[in-house]
Structures are given as structure tokens and as C-alpha cells.
Design a protein around this motif. Structure first.
Motif, PDB file in Angstrom:
ATOM      1  N   GLU A 232       0.844  -1.204   0.000  1.00  0.00           N
ATOM      2  CA  GLU A 232       0.000   0.000   0.000  1.00  0.00           C
ATOM      3  C   GLU A 232       0.874   1.247   0.000  1.00  0.00           C
ATOM      4  O   GLU A 232       1.611   1.513   0.951  1.00  0.00           O
ATOM      5  N   THR A 233       0.776   1.999  -1.071  1.00  0.00           N
ATOM      6  CA  THR A 233       1.598   3.210  -1.242  1.00  0.00           C
ATOM      7  C   THR A 233       0.792   4.224  -2.022  1.00  0.00           C
ATOM      8  O   THR A 233       0.024   3.877  -2.915  1.00  0.00           O
ATOM      9  N   GLY A 234       0.990   5.492  -1.708  1.00  0.00           N
ATOM     10  CA  GLY A 234       0.239   6.549  -2.372  1.00  0.00           C
ATOM     11  C   GLY A 234      -1.155   6.658  -1.784  1.00  0.00           C
ATOM     12  O   GLY A 234      -1.539   5.881  -0.893  1.00  0.00           O
ATOM     13  N   GLY A 235      -1.923   7.633  -2.245  1.00  0.00           N
ATOM     14  CA  GLY A 235      -3.239   7.868  -1.660  1.00  0.00           C
ATOM     15  C   GLY A 235      -3.115   8.105  -0.169  1.00  0.00           C
ATOM     16  O   GLY A 235      -2.162   8.757   0.292  1.00  0.00           O
ATOM     17  N   ALA A 236      -4.038   7.526   0.606  1.00  0.00           N
ATOM     18  CA  ALA A 236      -4.024   7.730   2.054  1.00  0.00           C
ATOM     19  C   ALA A 236      -2.775   7.138   2.696  1.00  0.00           C
ATOM     20  O   ALA A 236      -2.322   7.593   3.749  1.00  0.00           O
ATOM     21  N   ALA A 237      -2.185   6.123   2.044  1.00  0.00           N
ATOM     22  CA  ALA A 237      -1.003   5.464   2.625  1.00  0.00           C
ATOM     23  C   ALA A 237       0.254   6.309   2.475  1.00  0.00           C
ATOM     24  O   ALA A 237       1.222   6.141   3.237  1.00  0.00           O
ATOM     25  N   GLY A 238       0.284   7.215   1.513  1.00  0.00           N
ATOM     26  CA  GLY A 238       1.469   8.069   1.306  1.00  0.00           C
ATOM     27  C   GLY A 238       2.699   7.242   0.952  1.00  0.00           C
ATOM     28  O   GLY A 238       2.596   6.144   0.381  1.00  0.00           O
ATOM     29  N   GLY A 239       3.851   7.795   1.270  1.00  0.00           N
ATOM     30  CA  GLY A 239       5.110   7.065   1.081  1.00  0.00           C
ATOM     31  C   GLY A 239       5.746   7.261  -0.288  1.00  0.00           C
ATOM     32  O   GLY A 239       6.723   6.576  -0.618  1.00  0.00           O
ATOM     33  N   LEU A 240       5.204   8.184  -1.080  1.00  0.00           N
ATOM     34  CA  LEU A 240       5.758   8.372  -2.424  1.00  0.00           C
ATOM     35  C   LEU A 240       7.039   9.194  -2.414  1.00  0.00           C
ATOM     36  O   LEU A 240       7.763   9.206  -3.415  1.00  0.00           O
ATOM     37  N   ASP A 241       7.309   9.869  -1.296  1.00  0.00           N
ATOM     38  CA  ASP A 241       8.471  10.757  -1.271  1.00  0.00           C
ATOM     39  C   ASP A 241       9.635  10.189  -0.454  1.00  0.00           C
ATOM     40  O   ASP A 241      10.582  10.888  -0.142  1.00  0.00           O
ATOM     41  N   THR A 242       9.556   8.908  -0.104  1.00  0.00           N
ATOM     42  CA  THR A 242      10.668   8.322   0.655  1.00  0.00           C
ATOM     43  C   THR A 242      11.815   8.003  -0.302  1.00  0.00           C
ATOM     44  O   THR A 242      11.601   7.735  -1.495  1.00  0.00           O
ATOM     45  N   SER A 243      13.013   7.987   0.226  1.00  0.00           N
ATOM     46  CA  SER A 243      14.172   7.718  -0.652  1.00  0.00           C
ATOM     47  C   SER A 243      14.105   6.290  -1.177  1.00  0.00           C
ATOM     48  O   SER A 243      14.490   6.006  -2.324  1.00  0.00           O
ATOM     49  N   ASP A 244      13.562   5.392  -0.349  1.00  0.00           N
ATOM     50  CA  ASP A 244      13.416   3.997  -0.770  1.00  0.00           C
ATOM     51  C   ASP A 244      12.493   3.896  -1.992  1.00  0.00           C
ATOM     52  O   ASP A 244      12.801   3.232  -2.983  1.00  0.00           O
ATOM     53  N   TYR A 245      11.348   4.603  -1.907  1.00  0.00           N
ATOM     54  CA  TYR A 245      10.396   4.529  -3.027  1.00  0.00           C
ATOM     55  C   TYR A 245      10.966   5.230  -4.264  1.00  0.00           C
ATOM     56  O   TYR A 245      10.891   4.704  -5.386  1.00  0.00           O
ATOM     57  N   LEU A 246      11.550   6.409  -4.041  1.00  0.00           N
ATOM     58  CA  LEU A 246      12.069   7.177  -5.186  1.00  0.00           C
ATOM     59  C   LEU A 246      13.235   6.471  -5.871  1.00  0.00           C
ATOM     60  O   LEU A 246      13.481   6.681  -7.059  1.00  0.00           O
ATOM     61  N   ALA A 247      13.926   5.609  -5.119  1.00  0.00           N
ATOM     62  CA  ALA A 247      15.005   4.838  -5.756  1.00  0.00           C
ATOM     63  C   ALA A 247      14.430   3.871  -6.790  1.00  0.00           C
ATOM     64  O   ALA A 247      15.067   3.570  -7.808  1.00  0.00           O
ATOM     65  N   ARG A 248      13.224   3.392  -6.537  1.00  0.00           N
ATOM     66  CA  ARG A 248      12.573   2.495  -7.506  1.00  0.00           C
ATOM     67  C   ARG A 248      11.828   3.283  -8.581  1.00  0.00           C
ATOM     68  O   ARG A 248      11.774   2.879  -9.726  1.00  0.00           O
ATOM     69  N   ASN A 249      11.217   4.401  -8.157  1.00  0.00           N
ATOM     70  CA  ASN A 249      10.417   5.196  -9.088  1.00  0.00           C
ATOM     71  C   ASN A 249      10.702   6.673  -8.847  1.00  0.00           C
ATOM     72  O   ASN A 249      10.046   7.322  -8.027  1.00  0.00           O
TER      73      ASN A 249
END
Ligand SMILES: N[C@@H](CCC(=O)N[C@@H](CS)C(=O)NCC(=O)O)C(=O)O
Length: 206
Positions: free
Chosen positions: A31-48
Motif C-alpha cells: 500500500e503506497t500513495g493515496g491515504a497510505a502516502g510514502g511516495l516521497d521516501t528515498s526507498d520509493y524514489l530509488a525504484r520510481n
């Protein structure tokens, strides 16, 4: 095991989940994005680095952009159930994927921001008419095409049907009384019979 980052409320994530279901793939949804957030973490941004959903990871290989993911998953299937090994047939599938992304989805979004997304002011009748006038020629085009065949890119269901159906679902949510598109409605009902359609079930359906 395939990992999908996203949330079921996102039309672009729904495309990927639907394709996974069609192909019978085992996947984990993080669960990422929307209410879950997490799109701006370095871990996520490393993938996308684009910081949007969906993203997938398959055998350590990350991929983003929903249509690139659809093409990848379909091409990886040995039986090519959702695409075609024939160059010209595959190009027609690509044509409709690009049409949805370049034309239909932005037109639908222009209406959705007026009538679905929370706004501080009521949209005017002129704003709604302007948004509708961007959508209707596209749906009339799709209506003419689907009057000649059972699926978007030919005689069988392919990844080309998925984004167009997701856009059409949003249109039906916004304009439930519109009855101008019998071929599109028949195609949408045909698609609704598919058991893999259930990733859409979090959304209101026609
Ligand atoms: N062209 C991209 C668009 C990705 C996109 O804009 N995703 C939206 C959801 S549909 C997003 O990440 N929005 C932020 C959020 O859901 O939190 C794709 O097809 O994957």
C-alpha cells in the motif's frame, strides 16, 4: 514473486492489478500513495524517481508507468494471452494503449476534477460542458470501433482493453444516465464477466 506498489483507488494501479489477475500472477500489493502516502521516501524514489504509483519489482527489476508495466507483464507471458506475437497486431494494441494515455485519460480527468475531486467551488455548467465536449468525440470514436469487433484491439481481450475500460468506468460513474454508446456498453458488459475484473471492485461500477 512480483511486488506492486500502489493503492486500489488509483486507476493506474487498477490497470496493473487487473493484468496480474488476468495472468494469474502471484503478487504482493504494498500500500503506497493515496491515504497510505510514502511516495516521497528515498526507498520509493530509488525504484520510481517519478514518485507516482504504480511501480512493480520483478526479480529485482523495478518498473514504473502503468502502460510500460502492462506491456512488460503481457510480453513476459509465454502464451502471450494479453498481447500478440504478431508485430502488426501488437502495434494496434500499442496504438490503443497510447490513445488512452494521450487522449482519453486526460479528457476524463478534466471532467473528474470538476465533478469528483473535492473542490472549494461548484463547477459552472460551462466548465462541465467544456469537459464533456473533450470526452464525447473520443467515446464516439471508440463506439464506432467497438461496433465492428468484440474488443478494443481485435477479436480477443488484450491489455488494450484494460485502460480503456478503466476510463469508461470513470465516465459511467460520472455520467450514469448517458445512453449514447450501445457498443461500448455491450463491450463493457462483456468485460465485466471476466473474473479478473475484480481489482476494480473497490470502485463503483456500472
Ligand atoms: N503515467 C503514470 C501516471 C501515474 C500517476 O499519476 N499515478 C497517480 C495515481 S493514478 C498517483 O501516483 N497519484 C498520487 C497518489 O495516488 O498518491 C502511469 O500511468 O503510471
Amino acid at each position: 514473486m512480483l511486488t506492486v506498489w500502489g493503492h486500489r483507488g488509483s486507476p493506474n494501479v487498477q490497470k496493473v492489478l487487473w493484468a496480474c489477475e488476468e495472468l494469474g500472477l502471484h503478487y504482493v500489493l504494498k500500500e503506497t500513495g493515496g491515504a497510505a502516502g510514502g511516495l516521497d521516501t528515498s526507498d520509493y524514489l530509488a525504484r520510481n524517481p517519478n514518485g507516482r504509483v504504480p511501480t512493480i519489482e520483478d526479480g529485482g527489476h523495478a518498473l514504473w508507468e502503468s502502460h510500460a508495466i502492462l506491456r512488460y507483464l503481457a510480453a513476459k507471458d509465454p502464451a502471450q494471452r494479453l498481447t500478440s506475437a504478431d508485430l502488426r497486431s501488437r502495434a494496434v494494441i500499442d496504438q490503443w494503449l497510447d490513445w488512452q494515455c494521450a487522449h482519453l485519460a486526460p479528457a476524463i480527468r478534466a471532467l473528474a476534477v470538476l465533478v469528483v475531486k473535492p473542490r472549494s467551488t461548484m463547477p459552472t455548467a460551462q466548465e462541465i460542458e467544456a469537459a464533456r465536449s473533450g470526452i464525447l468525440p473520443l467515446l464516439r470514436l471508440a463506439e464506432r470501433e467497438l461496433a465492428t469487433r468484440d474488443y478494443v484491439a481485435g477479436a480477443r481481450f488484450t491489455i488494450a482493453d484494460i485502460p480503456v475500460a478503466i476510463s469508461y468506468n470513470l465516465w459511467k460513474i460520472m455520467e450514469p444516465a448517458w445512453a449514447e454508446f450501445p457498443a461500448l456498453d455491450a463491450w463493457y458488459a462483456r468485460i465485466g464477466q471476466r473474473s479478473a475484473f475484480k481489482p476494480m471492485s473497490g470502485q463503483r461500477r456500472v
